[in-house]
Write a protein that holds these residues in place. Structure first.
Motif, PDB file in Angstrom:
ATOM      1  N   VAL A 297      57.154  49.051  64.838  1.00 17.80           N
ATOM      2  CA  VAL A 297      57.402  49.213  66.238  1.00 17.80           C
ATOM      3  C   VAL A 297      57.173  48.763  67.172  1.00 17.80           C
ATOM      4  N   ALA A 298      55.838  47.979  67.157  1.00 17.12           N
ATOM      5  CA  ALA A 298      55.340  46.971  68.204  1.00 17.12           C
ATOM      6  C   ALA A 298      56.198  45.376  67.990  1.00 17.12           C
ATOM      7  N   VAL A 299      56.066  44.775  66.436  1.00 18.01           N
ATOM      8  CA  VAL A 299      57.115  43.357  66.920  1.00 18.01           C
ATOM      9  C   VAL A 299      58.798  44.083  67.212  1.00 18.01           C
ATOM     10  N   TYR A 300      59.094  45.057  67.238  1.00 19.73           N
ATOM     11  CA  TYR A 300      60.706  45.774  67.943  1.00 19.73           C
ATOM     12  C   TYR A 300      60.253  45.331  69.051  1.00 19.73           C
ATOM     13  N   ARG A 301      59.556  45.945  69.566  1.00 22.71           N
ATOM     14  CA  ARG A 301      59.831  45.633  71.046  1.00 22.71           C
ATOM     15  C   ARG A 301      59.192  44.881  71.705  1.00 22.71           C
ATOM     16  N   VAL A 302      58.319  44.374  71.075  1.00 25.22           N
ATOM     17  CA  VAL A 302      57.969  42.684  71.947  1.00 25.22           C
ATOM     18  C   VAL A 302      59.355  42.037  71.578  1.00 25.22           C
ATOM     19  N   VAL A 303      59.321  41.747  70.300  1.00 25.90           N
ATOM     20  CA  VAL A 303      61.317  40.954  70.222  1.00 25.90           C
ATOM     21  C   VAL A 303      62.671  41.326  71.736  1.00 25.90           C
ATOM     22  N   GLN A 304      61.757  42.741  71.693  1.00 24.10           N
ATOM     23  CA  GLN A 304      62.955  43.201  72.553  1.00 24.10           C
ATOM     24  C   GLN A 304      62.904  42.601  73.881  1.00 24.10           C
ATOM     25  N   GLU A 305      61.273  43.087  74.368  1.00 27.20           N
ATOM     26  CA  GLU A 305      61.013  42.239  75.755  1.00 27.20           C
ATOM     27  C   GLU A 305      61.617  40.853  75.856  1.00 27.20           C
ATOM     28  N   ALA A 306      60.701  40.057  74.923  1.00 23.81           N
ATOM     29  CA  ALA A 306      60.755  38.929  74.880  1.00 23.81           C
ATOM     30  C   ALA A 306      62.124  38.358  75.086  1.00 23.81           C
ATOM     31  N   LEU A 307      63.372  38.990  74.361  1.00 21.72           N
ATOM     32  CA  LEU A 307      64.908  38.179  74.602  1.00 21.72           C
ATOM     33  C   LEU A 307      65.051  39.289  76.049  1.00 21.72           C
ATOM     34  N   THR A 308      65.031  40.011  75.961  1.00 21.17           N
ATOM     35  CA  THR A 308      64.591  41.024  77.568  1.00 21.17           C
ATOM     36  C   THR A 308      64.986  39.824  78.447  1.00 21.17           C
ATOM     37  N   ASN A 309      63.610  39.230  78.765  1.00 19.74           N
ATOM     38  CA  ASN A 309      63.250  38.309  79.859  1.00 19.74           C
ATOM     39  C   ASN A 309      63.881  36.935  80.018  1.00 19.74           C
ATOM     40  N   THR A 310      64.276  36.372  78.400  1.00 19.49           N
ATOM     41  CA  THR A 310      64.780  35.318  78.192  1.00 19.49           C
ATOM     42  C   THR A 310      67.002  35.511  78.604  1.00 19.49           C
ATOM     43  N   VAL A 311      66.986  36.630  78.725  1.00 17.43           N
ATOM     44  CA  VAL A 311      68.599  36.575  79.105  1.00 17.43           C
ATOM     45  C   VAL A 311      68.160  36.792  80.623  1.00 17.43           C
ATOM     46  N   LYS A 312      67.130  37.476  81.524  1.00 20.30           N
ATOM     47  CA  LYS A 312      67.619  37.894  82.782  1.00 20.30           C
ATOM     48  C   LYS A 312      67.288  36.552  83.690  1.00 20.30           C
ATOM     49  N   HIS A 313      65.618  35.307  82.712  1.00 20.58           N
ATOM     50  CA  HIS A 313      65.376  34.714  83.712  1.00 20.58           C
ATOM     51  C   HIS A 313      65.340  33.432  83.469  1.00 20.58           C
ATOM     52  N   ALA A 314      65.706  33.301  82.169  1.00 20.43           N
ATOM     53  CA  ALA A 314      65.815  31.812  81.747  1.00 20.43           C
ATOM     54  C   ALA A 314      66.572  31.036  82.071  1.00 20.43           C
ATOM     55  N   GLY A 315      68.383  31.391  81.469  1.00 23.23           N
ATOM     56  CA  GLY A 315      69.306  30.540  81.823  1.00 23.23           C
ATOM     57  C   GLY A 315      69.263  29.593  80.002  1.00 23.23           C
ATOM     58  N   ALA A 316      68.267  30.219  79.245  1.00 25.73           N
ATOM     59  CA  ALA A 316      68.364  29.774  78.029  1.00 25.73           C
ATOM     60  C   ALA A 316      69.959  29.636  77.131  1.00 25.73           C
ATOM     61  N   THR A 317      70.250  28.734  76.726  1.00 31.86           N
ATOM     62  CA  THR A 317      71.346  29.114  75.643  1.00 31.86           C
ATOM     63  C   THR A 317      71.074  28.676  74.489  1.00 31.86           C
TER      64      THR A 317
END
Length: 390
Positions: A297-317
């Motif tokens: 569960v921790a692995v899934y939630r960490v990936v979810q939070e990290a990708l969410t931050n990338t989508v919201k704040h990073a302007g990454a491709t």
């Protein structure tokens, strides 16, 4: 008076002491009420008053045990000297010795026992000219009354210790329950943050892109709106499962719920993020091993939070999710090619705190910050079992 109230009243210490004094008074009065013809002892009213005086002070035996002992001892001595009749059995002495041993302090109760033993010995020697077996009977009776008091004292101390331990265990159980509630609330708060932040971020990105392409590329706009609906439905389903725990009555059977997300759900999560236009690549190294449920569960939630931050704040491709399996630990790295910087770290502050808390809860560590070649990195190390998956 109802029977229960009568029993409660009968067990009060004052009622017990009055009843005990009355019983001793009856015992010392028997030789006056039922005199023996072969007994040569003279019966006088003054002798009866001395006998009664050995019983009446017992009413105050709990409130003033040593004063009661002095009064009973003085009355017994007077009855012995008057000798009309002498005290055949010192019932009052038994009670005060028992009481002193049960509730008294060490030196006064020992002194009281010594005085009673000495007085009984002197009385039997000078006034009664007793036989040896009479010494054994009377002195052993006094020692027995004192010993019973000591046993009652030990039993009461043991009972109090057991009750205190039960109270302490109950308090510790309540505290542990409170800590468990706090931990569960923190877990629910983290899960709600991860679920809502992820879903809302995807919905916002798609909602902003939809109007731009609605005329030029209707099919892409339609896909964006479908992605918004899918993210919303997925968030609602997860929240329903999460909040269902809070709605369960205590002691009831839990409703049927889907299991918590695991490593198997990472592919679906990555596909959901890729729908907003972020290219996500997943890499794995090492031999996969069995993970505890909370670590998955921790692995899934960490990936979810990290990708969410990338989508919201990073302007990454592009983002990379990498799982490096070691002998006794799993190293999870999520990195992107977006813009690093202080603004991004502040914007994702609560999510980064949640990542560190999840890692710590599983016995692992977490590090976040700008990568060596730009972008943003999230590195989490979690302990795993050594048995590999067959």
């Amino acid at each position: 008076m109802p029977e229960a109230s009568w029993l409660r009243a009968a067990r009060r210490p004052q009622v017990v002491d009055v009843a005990l004094a009355a019983l001793v008074l009856l015992a010392v009065s028997l030789q006056f009420l039922l005199p023996e013809r072969e007994n040569d002892d003279e019966l006088t009213w003054l002798g009866f008053l001395f006998a009664a005086a050995t019983a009446l002070p017992l009413v105050w035996r709990r409130r003033a045990p040593y004063i009661t002992g002095i009064l009973v001892g003085a009355a017994t001595t007077a009855m012995t000297l008057h000798h009309a009749p002498p005290p055949d059995v010192v019932f009052g002495g038994f009670v005060v010795l028992y009481t002193g041993a049960a509730i008294g302090t060490p030196w006064p109760r020992r002194l009281m026992l010594l005085l009673w033993l000495t007085g009984a010995s002197v009385s039997m020697t000078l006034k009664e000219h007793a036989e040896p077996f009479e010494y054994a009977f009377h002195l052993t009776s006094l020692l027995g009354a004192y010993g019973l008091g000591r046993l009652a004292r030990i039993q009461r101390a043991y009972t109090e210790a057991v009750e205190e331990r039960a109270r302490r265990l109950a308090y510790e159980s309540e505290m542990e329950a409170a800590r468990a509630v706090a931990r569960e609330r923190a877990r629910i708060a983290r899960d709600m943050h991860d679920i809502l932040a992820h879903a809302v971020s995807l919905m916002v990105v798609q909602a902003e892109a939809g109007p731009v392409v609605v005329r030029s590329d209707p099919s892409r706009a339609e896909a964006a709106f479908e992605a918004i609906a899918g993210a919303g439905r997925d968030a609602m389903a997860q929240l329903r499962r999460l909040l269902g725990v809070l709605k369960e009555p205590r002691g009831s059977l839990p409703p049927e719920r889907s299991p918590q997300p695991s490593l198997a759900a990472l592919a679906q999560l990555i596909a959901q993020v890729a729908a907003v236009g972020l290219h996500v690549e997943q890499l794995r190294t090492g031999e996969p091993a069995e993970l505890p449920a909370d670590v998955e569960v921790a692995v899934y939630r960490v990936v979810q939070e990290a990708l969410t931050n990338t989508v919201k704040h990073a302007g990454a491709t592009k983002a990379i999710v990498q799982l490096d399996w070691g002998v006794d630990e799993l190293r999870l790295t999520v990195r992107d090619d977006g813009r690093p910087g202080k603004t991004r770290v502040q914007g994702a502050g609560q999510g980064l705190i949640g990542i560190r808390e999840r890692a710590a809860a599983c016995g692992g560590t977490a590090a976040t910050g700008p990568g060596p070649d730009g972008g943003f990195w999230v590195i989490v190390t979690l302990p795993i079992e050594t048995q590999t998956v067959g």
